[in-house]
Design a protein around this motif. Structure first.
Motif, PDB file in Angstrom:
ATOM      1  N   ALA A 142      14.756 -16.001  43.353  1.00 56.03           N
ATOM      2  CA  ALA A 142      13.800 -16.402  42.296  1.00 56.03           C
ATOM      3  C   ALA A 142      14.081 -15.533  41.094  1.00 56.03           C
ATOM      4  O   ALA A 142      13.733 -16.000  39.828  1.00 56.03           O
ATOM      5  CB  ALA A 142      12.318 -16.630  42.842  1.00 56.03           C
ATOM      6  N   GLN A 143      14.288 -14.070  41.329  1.00 59.38           N
ATOM      7  CA  GLN A 143      14.170 -13.422  40.283  1.00 59.38           C
ATOM      8  C   GLN A 143      15.334 -13.480  39.517  1.00 59.38           C
ATOM      9  O   GLN A 143      15.331 -13.340  38.369  1.00 59.38           O
ATOM     10  CB  GLN A 143      14.321 -12.042  40.815  1.00 59.38           C
ATOM     11  CG  GLN A 143      13.097 -11.243  41.497  1.00 59.38           C
ATOM     12  CD  GLN A 143      12.357 -12.121  42.401  1.00 59.38           C
ATOM     13  OE1 GLN A 143      12.984 -12.434  43.380  1.00 59.38           O
ATOM     14  NE2 GLN A 143      11.025 -12.726  42.154  1.00 59.38           N
ATOM     15  N   ARG A 147      13.027 -14.960  37.206  1.00 60.96           N
ATOM     16  CA  ARG A 147      11.844 -13.691  37.398  1.00 60.96           C
ATOM     17  C   ARG A 147      10.552 -14.583  37.142  1.00 60.96           C
ATOM     18  O   ARG A 147      10.203 -15.627  37.801  1.00 60.96           O
ATOM     19  CB  ARG A 147      12.187 -12.548  36.689  1.00 60.96           C
ATOM     20  CG  ARG A 147      11.560 -11.363  37.288  1.00 60.96           C
ATOM     21  CD  ARG A 147      12.153 -10.217  36.566  1.00 60.96           C
ATOM     22  NE  ARG A 147      11.192  -8.967  36.871  1.00 60.96           N
ATOM     23  CZ  ARG A 147      11.777  -7.621  36.574  1.00 60.96           C
ATOM     24  NH1 ARG A 147      12.537  -7.438  35.505  1.00 60.96           N
ATOM     25  NH2 ARG A 147      11.006  -6.820  36.837  1.00 60.96           N
ATOM     26  N   ASN A 148       9.812 -13.756  36.169  1.00 52.48           N
ATOM     27  CA  ASN A 148       8.323 -14.357  35.877  1.00 52.48           C
ATOM     28  C   ASN A 148       8.503 -15.439  34.727  1.00 52.48           C
ATOM     29  O   ASN A 148       7.495 -15.911  34.293  1.00 52.48           O
ATOM     30  CB  ASN A 148       7.635 -13.169  35.259  1.00 52.48           C
ATOM     31  CG  ASN A 148       7.347 -12.233  36.333  1.00 52.48           C
ATOM     32  OD1 ASN A 148       7.420 -12.484  37.479  1.00 52.48           O
ATOM     33  ND2 ASN A 148       6.925 -11.057  36.049  1.00 52.48           N
ATOM     34  N   ALA A 149       9.675 -15.946  34.484  1.00 54.58           N
ATOM     35  CA  ALA A 149       9.576 -16.898  33.287  1.00 54.58           C
ATOM     36  C   ALA A 149       9.702 -18.265  33.984  1.00 54.58           C
ATOM     37  O   ALA A 149       9.756 -19.197  33.202  1.00 54.58           O
ATOM     38  CB  ALA A 149      11.137 -16.583  32.619  1.00 54.58           C
ATOM     39  N   ILE A 150       9.970 -18.501  35.357  1.00 55.60           N
ATOM     40  CA  ILE A 150       9.746 -19.744  36.100  1.00 55.60           C
ATOM     41  C   ILE A 150       8.347 -20.016  36.651  1.00 55.60           C
ATOM     42  O   ILE A 150       7.663 -19.340  36.834  1.00 55.60           O
ATOM     43  CB  ILE A 150      10.996 -19.865  36.839  1.00 55.60           C
ATOM     44  CG1 ILE A 150      10.722 -18.852  38.160  1.00 55.60           C
ATOM     45  CG2 ILE A 150      12.312 -19.827  36.519  1.00 55.60           C
ATOM     46  CD1 ILE A 150      11.779 -18.969  39.346  1.00 55.60           C
ATOM     47  N   SER A 151       8.127 -21.257  36.820  1.00 60.70           N
ATOM     48  CA  SER A 151       6.822 -21.533  37.432  1.00 60.70           C
ATOM     49  C   SER A 151       6.848 -21.140  38.897  1.00 60.70           C
ATOM     50  O   SER A 151       7.932 -20.823  39.756  1.00 60.70           O
ATOM     51  CB  SER A 151       6.666 -23.267  37.313  1.00 60.70           C
ATOM     52  OG  SER A 151       7.567 -23.901  38.331  1.00 60.70           O
ATOM     53  N   TRP A 152       5.533 -21.127  39.404  1.00 60.84           N
ATOM     54  CA  TRP A 152       5.325 -21.122  40.897  1.00 60.84           C
ATOM     55  C   TRP A 152       5.995 -21.809  41.630  1.00 60.84           C
ATOM     56  O   TRP A 152       6.516 -21.356  42.677  1.00 60.84           O
ATOM     57  CB  TRP A 152       3.830 -20.853  41.266  1.00 60.84           C
ATOM     58  CG  TRP A 152       3.185 -19.581  40.747  1.00 60.84           C
ATOM     59  CD1 TRP A 152       2.110 -19.464  39.761  1.00 60.84           C
ATOM     60  CD2 TRP A 152       3.281 -18.313  41.364  1.00 60.84           C
ATOM     61  NE1 TRP A 152       1.550 -18.075  39.799  1.00 60.84           N
ATOM     62  CE2 TRP A 152       2.357 -17.513  40.633  1.00 60.84           C
ATOM     63  CE3 TRP A 152       4.249 -17.796  42.358  1.00 60.84           C
ATOM     64  CZ2 TRP A 152       2.321 -16.052  40.951  1.00 60.84           C
ATOM     65  CZ3 TRP A 152       4.131 -16.445  42.592  1.00 60.84           C
ATOM     66  CH2 TRP A 152       3.351 -15.532  41.851  1.00 60.84           C
ATOM     67  N   ARG A 185      17.539  -7.528  30.702  1.00 52.41           N
ATOM     68  CA  ARG A 185      16.175  -7.645  30.824  1.00 52.41           C
ATOM     69  C   ARG A 185      15.760  -9.007  30.545  1.00 52.41           C
ATOM     70  O   ARG A 185      14.893  -9.211  29.665  1.00 52.41           O
ATOM     71  CB  ARG A 185      15.761  -6.684  29.555  1.00 52.41           C
ATOM     72  CG  ARG A 185      16.110  -5.332  29.435  1.00 52.41           C
ATOM     73  CD  ARG A 185      15.493  -4.259  28.310  1.00 52.41           C
ATOM     74  NE  ARG A 185      15.757  -3.020  28.629  1.00 52.41           N
ATOM     75  CZ  ARG A 185      15.262  -2.155  27.636  1.00 52.41           C
ATOM     76  NH1 ARG A 185      14.415  -2.504  26.706  1.00 52.41           N
ATOM     77  NH2 ARG A 185      15.846  -0.903  27.610  1.00 52.41           N
ATOM     78  N   GLU A 186      16.275  -9.977  31.296  1.00 53.04           N
ATOM     79  CA  GLU A 186      15.786 -11.108  31.221  1.00 53.04           C
ATOM     80  C   GLU A 186      14.733 -11.727  32.185  1.00 53.04           C
ATOM     81  O   GLU A 186      14.753 -11.202  33.323  1.00 53.04           O
ATOM     82  CB  GLU A 186      17.099 -12.060  31.498  1.00 53.04           C
ATOM     83  CG  GLU A 186      18.257 -12.209  30.438  1.00 53.04           C
ATOM     84  CD  GLU A 186      19.372 -13.066  31.065  1.00 53.04           C
ATOM     85  OE1 GLU A 186      20.215 -12.861  30.178  1.00 53.04           O
ATOM     86  OE2 GLU A 186      19.218 -13.454  32.038  1.00 53.04           O
ATOM     87  N   GLY A 187      14.027 -12.502  31.624  1.00 51.10           N
ATOM     88  CA  GLY A 187      12.696 -12.989  32.647  1.00 51.10           C
ATOM     89  C   GLY A 187      11.675 -12.284  33.059  1.00 51.10           C
ATOM     90  O   GLY A 187      11.022 -12.291  34.044  1.00 51.10           O
ATOM     91  N   VAL A 188      11.303 -10.864  32.368  1.00 49.59           N
ATOM     92  CA  VAL A 188      10.490 -10.174  32.940  1.00 49.59           C
ATOM     93  C   VAL A 188       9.039 -10.734  32.754  1.00 49.59           C
ATOM     94  O   VAL A 188       8.025 -10.421  33.711  1.00 49.59           O
ATOM     95  CB  VAL A 188      10.622  -8.878  31.975  1.00 49.59           C
ATOM     96  CG1 VAL A 188       9.523  -7.874  32.285  1.00 49.59           C
ATOM     97  CG2 VAL A 188      12.007  -8.219  31.933  1.00 49.59           C
ATOM     98  N   ASN A 189       8.627 -11.292  31.732  1.00 49.54           N
ATOM     99  CA  ASN A 189       7.362 -11.796  31.431  1.00 49.54           C
ATOM    100  C   ASN A 189       7.611 -13.396  31.357  1.00 49.54           C
ATOM    101  O   ASN A 189       8.250 -13.982  31.068  1.00 49.54           O
ATOM    102  CB  ASN A 189       6.591 -11.110  30.239  1.00 49.54           C
ATOM    103  CG  ASN A 189       6.350  -9.676  30.535  1.00 49.54           C
ATOM    104  OD1 ASN A 189       6.106  -9.327  31.732  1.00 49.54           O
ATOM    105  ND2 ASN A 189       6.512  -9.034  29.684  1.00 49.54           N
ATOM    106  N   SER A 190       6.101 -14.006  31.581  1.00 47.53           N
ATOM    107  CA  SER A 190       6.055 -15.277  31.480  1.00 47.53           C
ATOM    108  C   SER A 190       5.145 -15.590  30.108  1.00 47.53           C
ATOM    109  O   SER A 190       4.253 -15.022  30.050  1.00 47.53           O
ATOM    110  CB  SER A 190       5.510 -15.993  32.691  1.00 47.53           C
ATOM    111  OG  SER A 190       5.046 -17.248  32.523  1.00 47.53           O
TER     112      SER A 190
END
Length: 203
Positions: A142-143, A147-152, A185-190
């Motif tokens: 998932a990461q 990471r944090n940029a995709i849905s649950w 540094r991709e997908g750190v935050n949503s």
């Protein structure tokens, strides 16, 4: 695949985490000193998380937020307590390095579904619970997929996909992709949020 999952994966975790701790010991020391100076004590953030078969363990990370409080003594929001130094620790994933000790202890693995909050345990459906059939990881499918940029929903699908298809080649591929993702540094935050929004259940 079963032999790797049952025996060799754990052996690889021990070897790699021990090597990483020794190799990165100067970094761990310097970051510890900087965290204490800039953010205060304790240096480490500790939190209970569910691991293999939902067994609870204490996960370690470097703290990234200050203990700023309002006039009533209540902690301010995460956004107000997270300064540029804390953001840098998160963006570079340096805050995750203490989890190497969790891996060495056997709480976690190099690769696996990320350990989430205990409060989510009652919210999973039967399919999502399969993510706990393997040790949680420092990084995972998932990461490297966002990471944090995709849905649950997407995150859990990736977690279960990994848990059902663990292999040596997959782990090697995910380790390499993790290094590349951290470097970029991709997908750190949503959606620009400080952290990933909380899981509210399956509707």
């Amino acid at each position: 695949m079963m032999l790797y999952r049952k025996y060799f994966k754990r052996a690889m975790d021990v070897i790699l985490s021990l090597f990483a701790i020794i190799f990165l010991s100067p970094v761990l020391l310097v970051v510890s000193l900087l965290v204490k100076k800039k953010l205060g004590s304790p240096v480490f953030f500790r939190q209970k998380r569910p691991g293999l078969n939902e067994k609870i363990f204490t996960m370690y990370k470097f703290r990234t937020m200050k203990d700023k409080k309002d006039e009533q003594g209540k902690l301010l929001s995460d956004k107000e307590r997270l300064d540029s130094f804390g953001k840098t620790l998160r963006a570079t994933s340096v805050d995750e390095l203490p989890e190497l000790f969790n891996i060495l202890k056997g709480d976690m693995s190099i690769i696996g579904p990320r350990p989430l909050l205990i409060e989510y345990l009652d919210l999973y459906n039967d399919k999502q619970r399969k993510r706990h059939s393997v040790r949680p990881g420092l990084s995972g499918l998932a990461q490297v997929s966002g990471r944090n940029a995709i849905s649950w929903d997407e995150k859990f699908k990736k977690d279960v996909e990994y848990a059902e298809n663990v292999s040596f080649m997959m782990d090697c591929k995910l380790i390499l992709l993790t290094v590349l993702k951290v470097a970029k540094r991709e997908g750190v935050n949503s959606s620009g949020d400080v952290t990933m929004e909380k899981f509210r259940g399956n509707g």
